[in-house]
Design a protein around this motif. Structure first.
Motif, PDB file in Angstrom:
ATOM      1  N   GLY A  52       0.152  14.924  -5.850  1.00 36.42           N
ATOM      2  CA  GLY A  52      -0.129  14.823  -7.279  1.00 36.42           C
ATOM      3  C   GLY A  52      -1.449  14.127  -7.518  1.00 36.42           C
ATOM      4  N   THR A  53      -1.529  13.374  -8.611  1.00 37.43           N
ATOM      5  CA  THR A  53      -2.763  12.661  -8.939  1.00 37.43           C
ATOM      6  C   THR A  53      -2.465  11.227  -9.355  1.00 37.43           C
ATOM      7  OG1 THR A  53      -2.807  13.103 -11.335  1.00 37.43           O
ATOM      8  CG2 THR A  53      -3.657  14.842  -9.877  1.00 37.43           C
ATOM      9  N   GLY A  54      -3.520  10.427  -9.373  1.00 32.17           N
ATOM     10  CA  GLY A  54      -3.382   9.073  -9.873  1.00 32.17           C
ATOM     11  C   GLY A  54      -2.968   9.048 -11.331  1.00 32.17           C
ATOM     12  N   LEU A  55      -3.305  10.101 -12.071  1.00 26.88           N
ATOM     13  CA  LEU A  55      -2.894  10.175 -13.478  1.00 26.88           C
ATOM     14  C   LEU A  55      -1.385  10.270 -13.596  1.00 26.88           C
ATOM     15  CD1 LEU A  55      -5.575  12.624 -14.933  1.00 26.88           C
ATOM     16  CD2 LEU A  55      -5.564  10.121 -15.004  1.00 26.88           C
ATOM     17  N   ASP A  56      -0.745  10.953 -12.636  1.00 23.86           N
ATOM     18  CA  ASP A  56       0.718  11.018 -12.637  1.00 23.86           C
ATOM     19  C   ASP A  56       1.311   9.611 -12.510  1.00 23.86           C
ATOM     20  OD1 ASP A  56       0.662  13.830 -12.716  1.00 23.86           O
ATOM     21  OD2 ASP A  56       0.517  13.947 -10.539  1.00 23.86           O
ATOM     22  N   ILE A  57       0.691   8.811 -11.649  1.00 24.72           N
ATOM     23  CA  ILE A  57       1.149   7.429 -11.463  1.00 24.72           C
ATOM     24  C   ILE A  57       0.930   6.628 -12.737  1.00 24.72           C
ATOM     25  CG2 ILE A  57       0.715   5.277 -10.198  1.00 24.72           C
ATOM     26  CD1 ILE A  57      -0.048   7.012  -7.783  1.00 24.72           C
ATOM     27  N   VAL A  58      -0.250   6.771 -13.317  1.00 22.40           N
ATOM     28  CA  VAL A  58      -0.572   6.026 -14.534  1.00 22.40           C
ATOM     29  C   VAL A  58       0.412   6.356 -15.646  1.00 22.40           C
ATOM     30  CG1 VAL A  58      -2.266   5.795 -16.392  1.00 22.40           C
ATOM     31  CG2 VAL A  58      -3.018   5.690 -14.005  1.00 22.40           C
ATOM     32  N   THR A  96      -5.302   3.047  -7.799  1.00 22.11           N
ATOM     33  CA  THR A  96      -4.953   4.322  -7.180  1.00 22.11           C
ATOM     34  C   THR A  96      -6.094   5.320  -7.168  1.00 22.11           C
ATOM     35  OG1 THR A  96      -3.460   6.235  -7.296  1.00 22.11           O
ATOM     36  CG2 THR A  96      -3.980   5.138  -9.378  1.00 22.11           C
ATOM     37  N   ASP A  97      -6.162   6.081  -6.095  1.00 21.63           N
ATOM     38  CA  ASP A  97      -7.085   7.204  -6.021  1.00 21.63           C
ATOM     39  C   ASP A  97      -6.656   8.252  -7.055  1.00 21.63           C
ATOM     40  OD1 ASP A  97      -9.058   8.946  -5.200  1.00 21.63           O
ATOM     41  OD2 ASP A  97      -8.002   9.611  -3.395  1.00 21.63           O
ATOM     42  N   LEU A  98      -7.609   9.045  -7.527  1.00 21.08           N
ATOM     43  CA  LEU A  98      -7.278  10.097  -8.487  1.00 21.08           C
ATOM     44  C   LEU A  98      -6.560  11.253  -7.806  1.00 21.08           C
ATOM     45  CD1 LEU A  98      -7.445  11.234 -11.346  1.00 21.08           C
ATOM     46  CD2 LEU A  98      -9.715  12.113 -10.793  1.00 21.08           C
ATOM     47  N   HIS A  99      -7.047  11.662  -6.634  1.00 22.12           N
ATOM     48  CA  HIS A  99      -6.488  12.823  -5.941  1.00 22.12           C
ATOM     49  C   HIS A  99      -5.591  12.375  -4.788  1.00 22.12           C
ATOM     50  CE1 HIS A  99      -9.071  15.433  -8.267  1.00 22.12           C
ATOM     51  NE2 HIS A  99     -10.088  14.660  -7.973  1.00 22.12           N
ATOM     52  N   LEU A 100      -4.331  12.785  -4.843  1.00 17.25           N
ATOM     53  CA  LEU A 100      -3.345  12.399  -3.838  1.00 17.25           C
ATOM     54  C   LEU A 100      -2.620  13.652  -3.333  1.00 17.25           C
ATOM     55  CD1 LEU A 100      -1.965   9.301  -5.750  1.00 17.25           C
ATOM     56  CD2 LEU A 100      -3.367   9.234  -3.677  1.00 17.25           C
ATOM     57  N   GLN A 145       0.844  -1.185   0.000  1.00 14.95           N
ATOM     58  CA  GLN A 145       0.000   0.000   0.000  1.00 14.95           C
ATOM     59  C   GLN A 145       0.881   1.236   0.000  1.00 14.95           C
ATOM     60  OE1 GLN A 145      -3.028  -0.024   3.062  1.00 14.95           O
ATOM     61  NE2 GLN A 145      -3.272  -2.252   2.959  1.00 14.95           N
ATOM     62  N   ALA A 146       0.332   2.339  -0.525  1.00 19.55           N
ATOM     63  CA  ALA A 146       1.031   3.621  -0.524  1.00 19.55           C
ATOM     64  C   ALA A 146       0.004   4.723  -0.368  1.00 19.55           C
ATOM     65  CB  ALA A 146       1.827   3.806  -1.814  1.00 19.55           C
ATOM     66  N   GLU A 147       0.452   5.888   0.090  1.00 21.21           N
ATOM     67  CA  GLU A 147      -0.481   6.980   0.345  1.00 21.21           C
ATOM     68  C   GLU A 147      -0.254   8.198  -0.546  1.00 21.21           C
ATOM     69  OE1 GLU A 147       1.826   9.050   4.136  1.00 21.21           O
ATOM     70  OE2 GLU A 147       0.131   7.704   4.493  1.00 21.21           O
ATOM     71  N   ASN A 148       0.731   8.139  -1.426  1.00 23.86           N
ATOM     72  CA  ASN A 148       0.978   9.265  -2.323  1.00 23.86           C
ATOM     73  C   ASN A 148       1.694   8.789  -3.588  1.00 23.86           C
ATOM     74  OD1 ASN A 148       3.717   8.963  -1.547  1.00 23.86           O
ATOM     75  ND2 ASN A 148       3.428  10.400   0.158  1.00 23.86           N
ATOM     76  N   VAL A 149       1.934   9.729  -4.500  1.00 23.95           N
ATOM     77  CA  VAL A 149       2.554   9.382  -5.780  1.00 23.95           C
ATOM     78  C   VAL A 149       3.961   8.827  -5.582  1.00 23.95           C
ATOM     79  CG1 VAL A 149       3.362  10.281  -8.002  1.00 23.95           C
ATOM     80  CG2 VAL A 149       1.184  11.081  -7.054  1.00 23.95           C
ATOM     81  N   ALA A 150       4.753   9.530  -4.789  1.00 25.75           N
ATOM     82  CA  ALA A 150       6.138   9.097  -4.581  1.00 25.75           C
ATOM     83  C   ALA A 150       6.195   7.712  -3.960  1.00 25.75           C
ATOM     84  CB  ALA A 150       6.869  10.106  -3.688  1.00 25.75           C
ATOM     85  N   GLY A 151       5.335   7.468  -2.970  1.00 27.74           N
ATOM     86  CA  GLY A 151       5.307   6.161  -2.326  1.00 27.74           C
ATOM     87  C   GLY A 151       4.846   5.069  -3.268  1.00 27.74           C
ATOM     88  N   ALA A 152       3.892   5.413  -4.151  1.00 21.02           N
ATOM     89  CA  ALA A 152       3.379   4.431  -5.107  1.00 21.02           C
ATOM     90  C   ALA A 152       4.451   4.015  -6.102  1.00 21.02           C
ATOM     91  CB  ALA A 152       2.177   5.006  -5.843  1.00 21.02           C
ATOM     92  N   VAL A 153       5.199   4.992  -6.624  1.00 18.49           N
ATOM     93  CA  VAL A 153       6.246   4.684  -7.603  1.00 18.49           C
ATOM     94  C   VAL A 153       7.334   3.832  -6.958  1.00 18.49           C
ATOM     95  CG1 VAL A 153       8.052   5.687  -9.041  1.00 18.49           C
ATOM     96  CG2 VAL A 153       5.771   6.722  -9.003  1.00 18.49           C
TER      97      VAL A 153
END
Length: 217
Positions: free
Chosen positions: A64-70, A57-61, A36-44
């Protein structure tokens, strides 16, 4: 011998939402939450370390946004499933997710089972976009005069559905390859698609193509 479960990375800045999603995935024997992660940096960082099959991923983080992750993960991999969750599932959000390279889009008001089904789809077909409201959104988009396909664009769409390549289409229609490419790019733009498969599937959903329609020679 059973197949390995689909592995999931959950990204949301609300711990309760992550816990609820984790519980839903845990109930499915074909799914396993890796992290699990709570933000863009953690997700990457988590993706790089865990290499899950699907990122939900949630859209709003917060950062940043989930789109940044995508966008970032799609640039790294064509095979990872990428699912966007959001409380605000308007047409703009749907098309933004599709254009970013997401595999699926689900509103947070949807049943947990729908999130699990979308993640399963994303694992099987990561480059084919799925969203419960896509057809209606496309109808609304196509209702404007500026977004309707021209006669030539529809003709090219039929050839794309038949599996013809750019050079073959150009030869059939007696136009240049560069002109053909321009038409195809415009078709993708109007349909909110990033590739042939998405364009054809979306066109079928909004009635521009039937499942059995083929161009007669």
């Amino acid at each position: 011998m059973t197949d390995d479960p689909t592995t999931i990375l959950l990204v949301d800045d609300h711990e309760l939402i992550r816990a609820g999603l984790a519980a839903a995935f845990t109930r499915d024997p074909g799914m396993r939450v890796l992290g699990q992660a709570e933000n863009v940096a953690g997700a990457v960082a988590a993706y790089d370390g865990l290499q899950p099959d699907v990122v939900v991923t949630d859209l709003h983080l917060p950062d940043g946004t989930g789109l940044d992750i995508v966008r970032r993960l799609r640039a790294q991999s064509e095979t990872v499933g990428l699912v966007i969750l959001t409380m605000h599932s308007g047409d703009d959000q749907i098309f933004a997710a599709m254009e970013a390279g997401a595999s699926g889009f689900v509103g947070k008001d949807a049943p947990a089972a729908e999130v699990v089904r979308t993640a399963a789809h994303a694992a099987r077909s990561p480059r084919t976009f799925i969203c419960a409201g896509l057809a209606q959104a496309m109808v609304r988009r196509m209702s404007g005069e500026s977004t309707r396909l021209s006669e030539r664009e529809h003709e090219i769409l039929l050839h794309l559905a038949d599996g013809l390549g750019t050079q073959q289409i150009a030869q059939r229609l007696h136009i240049s390859e560069s002109t053909t490419k321009s038409h195809i790019a415009r078709i993708y733009q109007k349909l909110g698609a990033t590739n042939r498969a998405q364009a054809v599937v979306t066109a079928m959903r909004v009635g521009l193509l039937s499942s059995v329609q083929r161009r007669a020679d």
